[in-house]
Structures are given as C-alpha cells and as structure tokens.
Design a protein around this motif. Structure first.
Motif, PDB file in Angstrom:
ATOM      1  N   GLY A 146      35.108  34.916  39.115  1.00  0.00           N
ATOM      2  CA  GLY A 146      35.518  35.575  40.357  1.00  0.00           C
ATOM      3  C   GLY A 146      35.643  37.070  40.155  1.00  0.00           C
ATOM      4  O   GLY A 146      35.112  37.875  40.932  1.00  0.00           O
ATOM      5  N   ILE A 147      36.332  37.452  39.074  1.00  0.00           N
ATOM      6  CA  ILE A 147      36.525  38.874  38.787  1.00  0.00           C
ATOM      7  C   ILE A 147      35.186  39.535  38.473  1.00  0.00           C
ATOM      8  O   ILE A 147      34.873  40.623  38.966  1.00  0.00           O
ATOM      9  N   MET A 148      34.366  38.856  37.658  1.00  0.00           N
ATOM     10  CA  MET A 148      33.098  39.470  37.238  1.00  0.00           C
ATOM     11  C   MET A 148      32.169  39.689  38.423  1.00  0.00           C
ATOM     12  O   MET A 148      31.594  40.760  38.606  1.00  0.00           O
ATOM     13  N   ILE A 149      32.027  38.625  39.239  1.00  0.00           N
ATOM     14  CA  ILE A 149      31.101  38.717  40.371  1.00  0.00           C
ATOM     15  C   ILE A 149      31.594  39.759  41.365  1.00  0.00           C
ATOM     16  O   ILE A 149      30.838  40.620  41.832  1.00  0.00           O
ATOM     17  N   GLY A 150      32.919  39.713  41.646  1.00  0.00           N
ATOM     18  CA  GLY A 150      33.470  40.687  42.582  1.00  0.00           C
ATOM     19  C   GLY A 150      33.295  42.106  42.083  1.00  0.00           C
ATOM     20  O   GLY A 150      32.920  43.009  42.834  1.00  0.00           O
ATOM     21  N   GLY A 151      33.559  42.310  40.789  1.00  0.00           N
ATOM     22  CA  GLY A 151      33.442  43.650  40.222  1.00  0.00           C
ATOM     23  C   GLY A 151      32.022  44.157  40.217  1.00  0.00           C
ATOM     24  O   GLY A 151      31.756  45.319  40.534  1.00  0.00           O
ATOM     25  N   TRP A 152      31.081  43.271  39.925  1.00  0.00           N
ATOM     26  CA  TRP A 152      29.695  43.711  39.869  1.00  0.00           C
ATOM     27  C   TRP A 152      29.160  43.970  41.275  1.00  0.00           C
ATOM     28  O   TRP A 152      28.451  44.949  41.512  1.00  0.00           O
ATOM     29  N   ALA A 153      29.518  43.078  42.211  1.00  0.00           N
ATOM     30  CA  ALA A 153      28.959  43.192  43.555  1.00  0.00           C
ATOM     31  C   ALA A 153      29.490  44.414  44.295  1.00  0.00           C
ATOM     32  O   ALA A 153      28.882  44.849  45.266  1.00  0.00           O
ATOM     33  N   SER A 154      30.620  44.996  43.842  1.00  0.00           N
ATOM     34  CA  SER A 154      31.179  46.153  44.534  1.00  0.00           C
ATOM     35  C   SER A 154      30.284  47.376  44.425  1.00  0.00           C
ATOM     36  O   SER A 154      30.413  48.304  45.211  1.00  0.00           O
ATOM     37  N   ASN A 155      29.419  47.396  43.426  1.00  0.00           N
ATOM     38  CA  ASN A 155      28.522  48.535  43.208  1.00  0.00           C
ATOM     39  C   ASN A 155      29.334  49.824  42.998  1.00  0.00           C
ATOM     40  O   ASN A 155      29.098  50.840  43.629  1.00  0.00           O
ATOM     41  N   ASN A 156      30.298  49.722  42.110  1.00  0.00           N
ATOM     42  CA  ASN A 156      31.188  50.841  41.838  1.00  0.00           C
ATOM     43  C   ASN A 156      31.441  50.823  40.343  1.00  0.00           C
ATOM     44  O   ASN A 156      31.662  49.772  39.760  1.00  0.00           O
ATOM     45  N   LYS A 157      31.373  52.014  39.714  1.00  0.00           N
ATOM     46  CA  LYS A 157      31.448  51.983  38.250  1.00  0.00           C
ATOM     47  C   LYS A 157      32.811  51.540  37.756  1.00  0.00           C
ATOM     48  O   LYS A 157      32.916  50.869  36.748  1.00  0.00           O
ATOM     49  N   TYR A 158      33.859  51.862  38.492  1.00  0.00           N
ATOM     50  CA  TYR A 158      35.185  51.445  38.047  1.00  0.00           C
ATOM     51  C   TYR A 158      35.327  49.932  38.144  1.00  0.00           C
ATOM     52  O   TYR A 158      35.877  49.281  37.252  1.00  0.00           O
ATOM     53  N   SER A 159      34.801  49.376  39.243  1.00  0.00           N
ATOM     54  CA  SER A 159      34.846  47.928  39.384  1.00  0.00           C
ATOM     55  C   SER A 159      34.068  47.258  38.269  1.00  0.00           C
ATOM     56  O   SER A 159      34.507  46.266  37.691  1.00  0.00           O
ATOM     57  N   LEU A 160      32.893  47.832  37.970  1.00  0.00           N
ATOM     58  CA  LEU A 160      32.054  47.242  36.937  1.00  0.00           C
ATOM     59  C   LEU A 160      32.765  47.285  35.596  1.00  0.00           C
ATOM     60  O   LEU A 160      32.782  46.295  34.850  1.00  0.00           O
TER      61      LEU A 160
END
Lengths: 354, 162, 175
Positions: A146-160
C-alpha cells in the motif's frame, strides 16, 4: 439458522467494530498522551475531555477537497491507501480475544429459531487457523505494498523516497521479527496463536522465558508499524510526510488510520504471544466459573493491548528519529545476530530442560 | 463448489500471468505477478497445503516482489527506450522459447500419468511437511540451506569495501 | 570560551562505552523524563474561559490621553514620530481656534494622528518621548482584521473616550 454461525458472525462484527473503535480512539489518545508529556492539555473542545474529537477529525477528513495530482498514476494512486487499509484490517482475524465460552442451548433467547451442534463451547476468535502466526506475518509483509504503490503513484520525489525507505525497512526488520518469533514457536511447538496463548496459563507467560526475543520483537514491531523512532518513511522534517505527501482527504485518512490499525494489531499480537493473552495471574484460584473467567479474560486482554498502545505512544514522544544508516545497521548487524543467538539458546534450553 | 473455485482461481492465475507479459508499464507487470502469486497461494489452500500457501505469500509476494518493485522504482520509467532488436536475436529467442515450451509439454505429459488420488490430502499440513523434510529429504534440505548460506556470504564478500 | 549556562557540555568525539552503545539505559532515562512530565501541571491557560492577566506594563495599542477637563493632551510636537523606530506614526498639526479651548489643552493640536499598527513594534518609545504625557500604550490588543487599511488607527480609535477613561497611573513613571 445454526447458532455457531450466528456466534461467529457476532464475533466477526464485534471484532471489526472494536478494532475500528480502538484505532479511532488511538488518534485521540495519541494527541492526549503527547499533550500530557509536553505539559499541555490536548484536545478538550469536542465533547467532555475532547472525546468526540476523533469523530470531528473523521468528518473533517471526509469533507476535505480531494486532490489527485495531474501527473499521478490515477488507478494506483487510489489503490495505495485501499491496500494499506485492507491489509491492516485483515490481521485481527487470528487474534484470540478470549477463552472458550460454554453456552447451553436452554439459556439462549429465541432458542427455537436456532439449531445447535453437539459442542456447547464456542471460541472468542474470528478464525483459529493452525498457521495463525504465519498468517499474521504474511499479511504484514504484504502490507508494505500500500505504501509503496501509493508513494510511487504520487509522482513526487519525496513520496518515492518514503516508499523506498518503507520497503527496505520492512524487509530488513521482518527477518529479525520472524527469527525472534521462531524461538517462541520452538518453545510452544505450535503456529496457532490460540495454542500459544493456552500454554501461557495463569502467570506462566512467555516473556519470562524470552526476554531478549521480546525486546527484539518489540523493536521490530516499532519498525514494521512505521512508528517513531523508526518513522523514516513519513518523517516530516526530511520528506515532508513521505509517502503521503500528495494525499489529501480520506485517502490520507486511510493511510494515517492504517498506521493506528497496525499499532493495535501488533500490540494485540505482542500481548497474545508474550504476555499471556487472556490469561491473568491466579485466574483459577478465584473460584469463578469458567465462563466468568473467560469474560474477565477478554477485558484483561484488552487491558494489555491498551497498555501496549500507550507504551508505543510513550516511546514515540520520548525518542528522536533514527538516521537511516543507523536503522539499517541496527536491523542487520545487531538485531538479526541477536535473534539468531537467542534462537540457539532457546534450542539449547529446550534440549536441556525437556 | 470446490471445482468452481478452482476454475475461477485458475482463470485469475492465467489472466494475471498473461497481463504480466502484455502490460507496457513494468510496475503493472510486477503488480500482476503479485496477483498471480496470490492466486497460486489460493491453489495451495485448495490442495489443503496451508503452510505452502502462506510461505508463498510471505516469501514471494511479501519479500521478493517487494525487492523487485523497489528496484523498479529507482528506474526512470518515463523514457521508453525500447530499441528494436536485430533479426538474429529474434530468431534465437523464438527457437529457445519453442524448445522451453517443448520441455514443458514433455514434463506436463509425464506429470499427467500421476493419478490425483495418489496424493495424500494432508501432505501440505505443516506437521507432515516437517516430518517429510527432516527425514526423507533431510540431505537436499540441508544442502539447500548451505547453498543459501554460501550465497549470502558471497554477496557480503562482493559488496565489502577493500 | 566561557560557557553561557552551567549546563553546557563540551562535545568530544570519543568512543562510546559499552553502556552507551547498548542504548537501552539512555532510552529508559528518556522515558523516565517523559514520565515525570505526566505528573506536572500543564502550563496551558484555557483561554476563552480563563483569561490570563496582563502585566500592568503590558504594551498593547496606544491611547491619546485627555486631561481631567477632557482636553486632548497632545500638542503635535512630533517627538513620538521621531522616536518611533518603525516609523509608524504620522501626524498633521493645526492651530487651536477661538472657542476650542475646551477641546485642546495647548494652542497647537494634532488634526490628524495616525499609527500604522502593522508597522508598530509596540516598543513604547513614543510613550517615553512624549513631553506632554499624551500618548500611552494600554493593555488592549490590536484586533484582527481582513483588510490592511483597517490597521491604520486614526484619532477616532486612539483618543480616549470621556465615558470610558483608561487608567494609566500604573504605567506612569514615578520620579
């Protein structure tokens, strides 16, 4: 209708409502605990002692504008918080909330509408599967998606960065967590959580035999739930929120709520595996009936879980965050060797004393 | 009932496996692989092998695919640099793929001769599995363990600073 | 260099002892500190119900005083504007006409007297500079507003009302 089925439905609904309620009030308790530790008052406007604050927060979350970034991957962006919430809610199935309860068919109201089986005993647990503890590990290890997919899909370097930190942290600490749990499994010879709890009758808790394993498990539980001092995936100061930087409205609420859910579940597992679950000292010397002991046991278990949650919060508002290299060093170079040594000594102890 | 469950699970498995190959986005591919692993875990449960099912989830879906996804996240997926391969490589790929398919069919054919009734229903339960692993297959089990240990040691040696 | 407090410690880059590397004693110590704070009284004042008392010398927004007969003290000398480090005060002087002796104490008075509360830093230098004991800071807070021009306080807001006199005896310097 079969009465066993009705009882099970009641247990499932009850467990779900209870988990939601505890997670909801954990948010309130977190703010209160932090306030008390910092000589403040905390939420006290919504209702007496601010008890309606979680509801107000929930309403706020629902009412907020929902923003999906233009460059984000829409489907995965929505999938992320859903997965986080789903996996957080799945684990509560295997937790034994109480001992068996004996119900006579005569004492049930409207008993003419039900059919009764041969057995009169019912367990206070959603599902007693024989690999319960492994199921918990499986769900927890999937929870990072959940965290990984959400972070990657945000298209934001901090999220990634938050997502990558979360994934590597989870993988690193799962090992030590599993190894410290194997020591307990070696002692009890069972993977079923209910059996592990049953063997800790009275005051014969596992923590007296596994103090080192308990400390390792506790530290790993902090890391797995992404809580301070291991909240690197979402640290505000470096990553402005980490994987949920781009999230708003109830999607953000899901992420935050999943964290409290996870905290509740890990406290329940710690209470069940190391602190005797629904067992309490001198439970057989009180001269109470088995049913009464079982019902007291449910509250004892909940008390242990709530104490665990308060302990998590106490730690959170005491310790500063680890640096990333310190986190990895602690996980790989200290906790895993310690867990293996603990495993060896447990094996030796079993050979010598049994 | 169980049969229909099997059909549904199989359809999900095959569908997700195909989508893994056909999706353009590597992240989608990884997600479909994870879905495939989950449906395979479902198959294990249908065969009453709960331990294998949960190990499938923990090891493959929970650990290995997390690593895959982490590595994929480091890559810049916006640039599509799919260079067209030379004809020779395409033909070589076709021939080797066909050979692999042949081997698979051969193994499948010999596998069909095992009657399903000869498999014990409780073989996947953790007690029976442990008994089998530590008596009948003790040597392969320990050999695999040593192999893993040497792999780990090798990886550490490779990454150590001189 | 002399230490500023007696609690300062000199940072040394030494090897940690085993006790320090164990980390647990330090964790327990920290937890005891937070536990001690649980039993401390909270410092919060529950504002709308309980109001914190202002100090008698609190520096809130200004007042232009009148004397006992209700005449404005200010003579528009401009010393306050000169003293103001934030340059928040502007004024226009005018001559007192016949028949206005009840309104203004001196022959010269301030026709316009404006303080920009966004610029004002509430230092109280105007109060000190005033030779006529005309301007004082009060214990009233400048109200919030949505518009910047609302913060330029004119004479309508600054001059003391006769039916609502402000007691400044506590803040007057005693010589």
């Amino acid at each position: 209708m079969e009465f066993a089925l009705l009882f099970k439905i009641l247990i499932v609904v009850g467990v779900f409502v209870l988990t939601l309620l505890v997670a909801l009030y954990s948010t309130w308790a977190e703010r209160k605990v932090s306030a008390i530790m910092q000589d403040r008052i905390g939420p006290n406007r919504a209702g007496p002692f601010g008890l309606l604050q979680p509801l107000a927060d929930g309403v706020k979350m629902f009412m907020k504008e929902e923003i999906i970034p233009g460059q984000a991957n829409r489907a995965l962006f929505i999938l992320g918080p859903c997965l986080a919430m789903l996996t957080a809610g799945m684990t509560s199935a295997i937790i034994p909330w109480g001992d068996v309860i004996t119900i006579n068919p005569e004492s049930v109201p409207f008993s003419e509408y039900f059919t009764f089986g041969e057995s009169k005993t019912y367990i206070v647990q959603a599902a007693d599967i024989n690999i319960g503890i492994l199921y918990a590990f499986g769900v927890v290890s999937v929870g990072v998606y959940g965290i990984m997919i959400g972070g990657w899909a945000s298209n934001n370097k901090y999220s990634l960065l938050g997502a990558i930190r979360a994934s590597s942290q989870m993988i690193s600490y799962e090992l030590a967590m599993g190894l410290s749990m194997i020591a307990v499994i070696m002692m009890t010879g069972s993977l079923s959580v209910r059996e592990i709890v049953e063997q800790q009758d009275g005051f014969n808790w596992n923590i007296w035999y596994q103090p080192l394993g308990f400390i390792i498990f506790l530290i790993c539980a902090f890391a797995e739930t992404n809580r301070a001092p291991f909240d690197l995936p979402e640290c505000e100061t470096e990553l402005i929120g980490g994987y949920h930087t781009e999230y708003s409205s109830m999607k953000l609420g899901f992420f935050l709520f999943a964290e409290y859910f996870n905290m509740f579940i890990s406290c329940a597992i710690i209470a069940a595996v190391y602190f005797g679950g629904y067992n309490f000292p001198f439970m057989h010397d009180l001269g109470l009936s088995d049913n009464a002991i079982a019902i007291i046991g449910i509250f004892v278990f909940l008390g242990k879980v709530i104490f665990g949650i308060l302990f998590f919060m106490w730690i959170r508002w005491t310790l500063p965050r680890f640096r990333y290299d310190q986190l990895m060093k602690l996980g790989w170079q200290i906790l895993i060797p310690l867990a293996i040594v603990n495993l060896l000594f447990t094996g030796l102890g079993i050979i010598v004393f049994k | 009932m169980l049969l229909y469950l099997f059909y549904i699970l199989s359809a999900i498995t095959v569908g997700c496996a195909l989508l893994t190959i056909f999706s353009k986005n590597p992240v989608y591919s990884v997600l479909f692989v994870i879905a495939t692993f989950f449906s395979i875990a479902g198959h294990f449960i249908l065969l009453n092998a709960q331990f294998l099912a949960i190990v499938q989830v923990i090891v493959y879906a929970g650990a290995i695919m997390v690593l895959f996804l982490t590595v994929l996240m480091y890559l810049n997926l916006n640039k599509s640099v799919e260079s067209s391969k030379p004809l020779l490589i395409k033909i070589a790929a076709m021939v080797s793929g066909g050979l692999l398919f042949l081997v698979l069919i051969a193994s499948f054919k010999s596998g069909l001769s095992i009657a399903p009734t000869s498999v014990r229903g409780d073989a996947g339960l953790i007690k029976n599995l442990g008994n089998t692993l530590f008596t009948e297959y003790l040597f392969p089990f320990e050999a695999t363990a040593v192999l893993f240990l040497s792999t780990m040691a090798g990886a550490i040696t490779l990454t150590r600073k001189k | 260099m002399k230490a500023l407090t007696n609690r300062s410690k000199v940072a040394v880059d030494k090897e940690l002892t085993l006790m320090e590397r164990l980390y647990f004693p330090a964790v327990l110590k920290g937890m005891m500190i937070t536990l001690r704070h649980v039993f401390k009284k909270s410092a919060t004042v529950k504002y709308p119900e309980v109001e914190k008392e202002f100090a008698p010398v609190y520096r809130g927004h200004h007042v232009l005083k009148r004397d006992e007969q209700g005449r404005e003290n200010c003579t528009a000398c401009g010393l306050c504007a000169v003293a103001c480090p934030a340059e928040a005060i502007t004024m226009t002087a005018a001559e007192r006409k016949k028949g206005e002796e009840k309104l203004y104490r001196e022959e010269k008075y301030a026709k316009v007297y404006e303080i920009n509360m966004l610029r004002c830093i509430f230092c109280g230098l105007c109060e000190e500079a005033c030779p006529k004991e005309a301007i004082f800071l009060t214990d009233e807070i400048v109200n919030a507003s949505y518009d910047r021009k609302d913060f330029v306080y004119g004479k309508d807001k600054l001059v003391e009302k006769m039916d609502n006199r402000i007691d400044i005896t506590k803040r007057q310097k005693k010589y």
